[in-house]
Write an enzyme that holds these catalytic residues in place. Structure first.
Site, short mmCIF file in Angstrom:
data_model
loop_
_atom_site.label_atom_id
_atom_site.label_comp_id
_atom_site.label_asym_id
_atom_site.label_seq_id
_atom_site.Cartn_x
_atom_site.Cartn_y
_atom_site.Cartn_z
N SER A 103 20.60 72.08 99.33
CA SER A 103 20.70 73.02 98.22
C SER A 103 20.61 74.40 98.84
O SER A 103 19.90 74.60 99.83
CB SER A 103 19.53 72.84 97.24
OG SER A 103 19.53 71.55 96.69
N CYS A 104 21.33 75.36 98.27
CA CYS A 104 21.27 76.74 98.76
C CYS A 104 21.33 77.65 97.55
O CYS A 104 22.27 77.58 96.76
CB CYS A 104 22.43 77.02 99.71
SG CYS A 104 22.32 78.65 100.49
N VAL A 105 20.30 78.47 97.40
CA VAL A 105 20.22 79.35 96.24
C VAL A 105 19.88 80.77 96.68
O VAL A 105 19.27 80.98 97.73
CB VAL A 105 19.17 78.86 95.22
CG1 VAL A 105 19.54 77.50 94.66
CG2 VAL A 105 17.79 78.82 95.83
#
Length: 124
Positions: A103-105
């Protein structure tokens, strides 16, 4: 039983938590930022330099847990600016060659005003 992992080759925790925990054949790292463990400071100012330092910290921490970046199964990446995604991703891909789930936020602010933070779950 869970085992607390500590290494002088990764930054000390800057709060009431462990660098990593090993349990049931998995290592769970706390989020690593671009602190140089030798100095205790953030020395890099670019996303590329900070990402390199984060990857080195994670590598050292996973090795202390009896694991490696190659054994990563999941990462969570935090960026202060999503415009840095391509530069971050280019360096990330050099280290996580096994392509774990991710995940990359983008977040508003990270500790010590760094540009990125990454946490990992890896097999031991």
């Amino acid at each position: 039983m869970a085992e607390v992992i500590y290494t002088k080759n990764a930054p000390d925790a800057i709060g009431p938590y462990s660098q990593a925990i090993k349990t049931n054949g998995l290592a769970f790292t706390s989020g690593q930022i671009a602190i140089n463990p030798a100095t205790g400071n953030v020395e890099e100012t670019t996303i590329e330099g900070q990402t390199e330092q984060v990857m080195k910290n994670l590598k050292n921490l996973l090795e202390a847990a009896g694991s490696s970046l190659e054994k990563a199964v999941k990462t969570v990446c935090f960026l202060a600016d999503m415009n840095d995604f391509a530069a971050f991703n280019a360096i990330y891909g050099q280290y996580f060659t096994g392509k774990p789930a991710r995940s990359c936020v983008a977040v508003k602010t990270l500790p010590k005003n760094v540009l990125c933070e990454v946490e990992v779950i890896a097999e031991c």
